[in-house]
Design a protein around this motif. Structure first.
Motif, PDB file in Angstrom:
ATOM      1  N   LEU A   1       0.826  -1.199   0.000  1.00  0.00           N
ATOM      2  CA  LEU A   1       0.000   0.000   0.000  1.00  0.00           C
ATOM      3  C   LEU A   1       0.865   1.257   0.000  1.00  0.00           C
ATOM      4  O   LEU A   1       1.971   1.277   0.546  1.00  0.00           O
ATOM      5  N   SER A   2       0.330   2.305  -0.583  1.00  0.00           N
ATOM      6  CA  SER A   2       1.063   3.563  -0.713  1.00  0.00           C
ATOM      7  C   SER A   2       0.652   4.590   0.331  1.00  0.00           C
ATOM      8  O   SER A   2       1.361   5.577   0.548  1.00  0.00           O
ATOM      9  N   GLY A   3      -0.523   4.394   0.951  1.00  0.00           N
ATOM     10  CA  GLY A   3      -1.055   5.402   1.856  1.00  0.00           C
ATOM     11  C   GLY A   3      -1.862   6.464   1.138  1.00  0.00           C
ATOM     12  O   GLY A   3      -2.454   7.339   1.776  1.00  0.00           O
ATOM     13  N   ASP A   4      -1.902   6.396  -0.192  1.00  0.00           N
ATOM     14  CA  ASP A   4      -2.720   7.309  -0.989  1.00  0.00           C
ATOM     15  C   ASP A   4      -4.062   6.626  -1.259  1.00  0.00           C
ATOM     16  O   ASP A   4      -4.104   5.515  -1.808  1.00  0.00           O
ATOM     17  N   ALA A   5      -5.150   7.268  -0.878  1.00  0.00           N
ATOM     18  CA  ALA A   5      -6.464   6.630  -0.922  1.00  0.00           C
ATOM     19  C   ALA A   5      -6.829   6.137  -2.318  1.00  0.00           C
ATOM     20  O   ALA A   5      -7.263   4.991  -2.491  1.00  0.00           O
ATOM     21  N   GLN A   6      -6.663   6.971  -3.332  1.00  0.00           N
ATOM     22  CA  GLN A   6      -7.084   6.584  -4.678  1.00  0.00           C
ATOM     23  C   GLN A   6      -6.233   5.441  -5.224  1.00  0.00           C
ATOM     24  O   GLN A   6      -6.754   4.473  -5.796  1.00  0.00           O
ATOM     25  N   ARG A   7      -4.921   5.540  -5.057  1.00  0.00           N
ATOM     26  CA  ARG A   7      -4.037   4.481  -5.551  1.00  0.00           C
ATOM     27  C   ARG A   7      -4.318   3.163  -4.843  1.00  0.00           C
ATOM     28  O   ARG A   7      -4.387   2.098  -5.471  1.00  0.00           O
ATOM     29  N   ASP A   8      -4.499   3.221  -3.525  1.00  0.00           N
ATOM     30  CA  ASP A   8      -4.739   1.989  -2.776  1.00  0.00           C
ATOM     31  C   ASP A   8      -6.104   1.399  -3.098  1.00  0.00           C
ATOM     32  O   ASP A   8      -6.274   0.174  -3.125  1.00  0.00           O
ATOM     33  N   ARG A   9      -7.072   2.251  -3.373  1.00  0.00           N
ATOM     34  CA  ARG A   9      -8.399   1.761  -3.745  1.00  0.00           C
ATOM     35  C   ARG A   9      -8.320   0.974  -5.051  1.00  0.00           C
ATOM     36  O   ARG A   9      -8.916  -0.099  -5.184  1.00  0.00           O
ATOM     37  N   ARG A  10      -7.560   1.497  -6.006  1.00  0.00           N
ATOM     38  CA  ARG A  10      -7.396   0.788  -7.282  1.00  0.00           C
ATOM     39  C   ARG A  10      -6.650  -0.524  -7.079  1.00  0.00           C
ATOM     40  O   ARG A  10      -7.009  -1.559  -7.654  1.00  0.00           O
ATOM     41  N   LEU A  11      -5.600  -0.478  -6.252  1.00  0.00           N
ATOM     42  CA  LEU A  11      -4.814  -1.690  -6.015  1.00  0.00           C
ATOM     43  C   LEU A  11      -5.675  -2.779  -5.380  1.00  0.00           C
ATOM     44  O   LEU A  11      -5.690  -3.931  -5.837  1.00  0.00           O
ATOM     45  N   LEU A  12      -6.413  -2.433  -4.337  1.00  0.00           N
ATOM     46  CA  LEU A  12      -7.206  -3.433  -3.621  1.00  0.00           C
ATOM     47  C   LEU A  12      -8.356  -3.954  -4.473  1.00  0.00           C
ATOM     48  O   LEU A  12      -8.707  -5.140  -4.392  1.00  0.00           O
ATOM     49  N   SER A  13      -8.931  -3.097  -5.292  1.00  0.00           N
ATOM     50  CA  SER A  13     -10.049  -3.540  -6.129  1.00  0.00           C
ATOM     51  C   SER A  13      -9.607  -4.554  -7.169  1.00  0.00           C
ATOM     52  O   SER A  13     -10.422  -5.328  -7.682  1.00  0.00           O
ATOM     53  N   GLY A  14      -8.308  -4.581  -7.470  1.00  0.00           N
ATOM     54  CA  GLY A  14      -7.797  -5.531  -8.453  1.00  0.00           C
ATOM     55  C   GLY A  14      -7.316  -6.837  -7.862  1.00  0.00           C
ATOM     56  O   GLY A  14      -6.882  -7.734  -8.599  1.00  0.00           O
ATOM     57  N   LEU A  15      -7.388  -6.975  -6.533  1.00  0.00           N
ATOM     58  CA  LEU A  15      -6.916  -8.200  -5.896  1.00  0.00           C
ATOM     59  C   LEU A  15      -7.995  -9.271  -5.882  1.00  0.00           C
ATOM     60  O   LEU A  15      -9.189  -8.975  -5.800  1.00  0.00           O
ATOM     61  N   ARG A  16      -7.555 -10.503  -5.926  1.00  0.00           N
ATOM     62  CA  ARG A  16      -8.482 -11.606  -5.719  1.00  0.00           C
ATOM     63  C   ARG A  16      -8.733 -11.721  -4.224  1.00  0.00           C
ATOM     64  O   ARG A  16      -7.804 -11.939  -3.443  1.00  0.00           O
ATOM     65  N   PRO A  17      -9.967 -11.573  -3.781  1.00  0.00           N
ATOM     66  CA  PRO A  17     -10.226 -11.550  -2.335  1.00  0.00           C
ATOM     67  C   PRO A  17     -10.054 -12.914  -1.687  1.00  0.00           C
ATOM     68  O   PRO A  17     -10.234 -13.957  -2.328  1.00  0.00           O
ATOM     69  N   ASP A  18      -9.686 -12.886  -0.405  1.00  0.00           N
ATOM     70  CA  ASP A  18      -9.681 -14.110   0.391  1.00  0.00           C
ATOM     71  C   ASP A  18     -11.121 -14.431   0.757  1.00  0.00           C
ATOM     72  O   ASP A  18     -11.910 -13.545   1.105  1.00  0.00           O
ATOM     73  N   VAL A  19     -11.469 -15.699   0.701  1.00  0.00           N
ATOM     74  CA  VAL A  19     -12.836 -16.126   0.988  1.00  0.00           C
ATOM     75  C   VAL A  19     -12.823 -17.012   2.225  1.00  0.00           C
ATOM     76  O   VAL A  19     -12.002 -17.923   2.340  1.00  0.00           O
ATOM     77  N   VAL A  20     -13.723 -16.729   3.156  1.00  0.00           N
ATOM     78  CA  VAL A  20     -13.838 -17.539   4.364  1.00  0.00           C
ATOM     79  C   VAL A  20     -15.255 -18.093   4.443  1.00  0.00           C
ATOM     80  O   VAL A  20     -16.193 -17.500   3.914  1.00  0.00           O
ATOM     81  N   PRO A  21     -15.438 -19.248   5.097  1.00  0.00           N
ATOM     82  CA  PRO A  21     -16.781 -19.833   5.197  1.00  0.00           C
ATOM     83  C   PRO A  21     -17.736 -18.912   5.938  1.00  0.00           C
ATOM     84  O   PRO A  21     -17.364 -18.262   6.913  1.00  0.00           O
TER      85      PRO A  21
END
Length: 337
Positions: free
Chosen positions: A306-326
């Motif tokens: 993470l960069s600490g920049d809201a917009q950049r981090d929002r884009r980065l996280l939105s492109g990740l494959r999420p972890d799934v829990v039961p």
């Protein structure tokens, strides 16, 4: 150890215990000397198996208790039942028990425990145990300290922990490998305190933080440099809280217990961030680099940072494959470790 008008506090190394006195032993029915001595007796009963066959030295700020223990008796008839309890436990565990006086101002941890009254704590949300245990495969060193638990550690994932009576914000974190899922109201303070110590001793300090993805909050820039070990979308079943219905006492306070319940899906995304130590793992590669190359989501993949920049981090996280829990039903029980 120390005692108040309604309960006693015991602290030994990283262990904490609160003695809840029954109504007939609380003020004004019994004296403060009775409760102080009774807390000492409870200490011997609690820790006796650990010290069996040896010597136990207890520290109390009550001179009557110190005298009672060291003289192995008292002229005060009110304290005779306490003496009997104490020395029965000493005989049972073959203990040589002694007491030492400690000034009240130096007895702050026990004092904090005895004054703590537990009310329904809506910030007590524990990250689920199976997900916590999976974090170890992504970190350079095992965790040494849980950054936030209740005063006796019933919701701690680790033997060593901080609490409201032994604050994370007053702890020297240099040399610690911290795990923390902080109360949302103090996330900024937690990150600032950790980063101050992390930057002063980066070679032997690390931290993992379970945080809501609230990138518009003023603490978000502090996540800069944090490596994303896990990312959970909104609606994940991640946290438990105490089963309050089973813990309420007649006086309206709440007891401590290990029974917990899943409280349904989150209303926000959650990220698990890692600040690794900068120690050599192999020739020419620092711990941080090794985690970046091989940790997190599988060997050969770089862990997002993470960069600490809201917009950049929002884009980065939105492109990740999420972890799934039961999924867990609301109110489904869980037992805290």
């Amino acid at each position: 150890m120390d005692a108040s008008g309604w309960q006693g506090g015991i602290a030994y190394q990283d262990r904490r215990h609160i003695v809840d006195f029954p109504a007939h032993e609380r003020a004004p029915h019994k004296s403060s000397n009775f409760r102080e001595a009774s807390t000492f007796a409870s200490t011997v009963e609690l820790l006796g198996p650990e010290f069996a066959g040896g010597r136990m030295l207890g520290r109390s700020d009550n001179s009557t208790t110190v005298s009672l223990v060291n003289r192995q008796g008292t002229m005060a008839s009110e304290l005779w039942p306490v003496c009997e309890r104490l020395f029965r436990a000493a005989r049972l565990y073959d203990l040589d028990v002694a007491a030492e006086h400690i000034p009240g101002k130096e007895n702050d941890l026990s004092d904090g425990l005895l004054r703590y009254v537990r009310h329904k704590d809506y910030s007590d949300w524990q990250y689920r145990r199976d997900e916590f245990e999976s974090l170890g495969q992504h970190t350079v060193y095992p965790f040494t300290l849980d950054g936030g638990a209740d005063p006796v550690g019933t919701n701690s994932h680790l033997p060593r922990f901080c609490s409201v009576v032994d604050s994370f914000l007053r702890r020297d974190l240099r040399g610690e490998h911290v795990y923390a899922s902080p109360d949302f109201s103090v996330i900024g303070e937690y990150l600032k305190h950790f980063l101050e110590h992390y930057r002063s001793s980066p070679g032997d300090t690390s931290g993992v933080f379970v945080l809501p993805v609230w990138d518009t909050y003023d603490w978000w820039p502090l996540v800069r440099g944090g490596r994303v070990l896990k990312y959970y979308p909104r609606g994940s079943h991640l946290f438990t809280s105490p089963e309050w219905r089973h813990l309420q006492q007649p006086d309206g306070s709440y007891a401590f217990g290990s029974e917990r319940a899943f409280r349904g899906p989150t209303h926000w995304a959650v990220v698990v961030l890692y600040f690794p130590p900068t120690v050599p793992c192999r020739r020419g590669v620092t711990g941080a680099q090794a985690v970046g190359e091989a940790g997190g989501r599988g060997a050969g993949r770089r862990v997002p940072v993470l960069s600490g920049d809201a917009q950049r981090d929002r884009r980065l996280l939105s492109g990740l494959r999420p972890d799934v829990v039961p999924a867990m039903l609301y109110g489904q029980h869980s037992t805290a470790a």
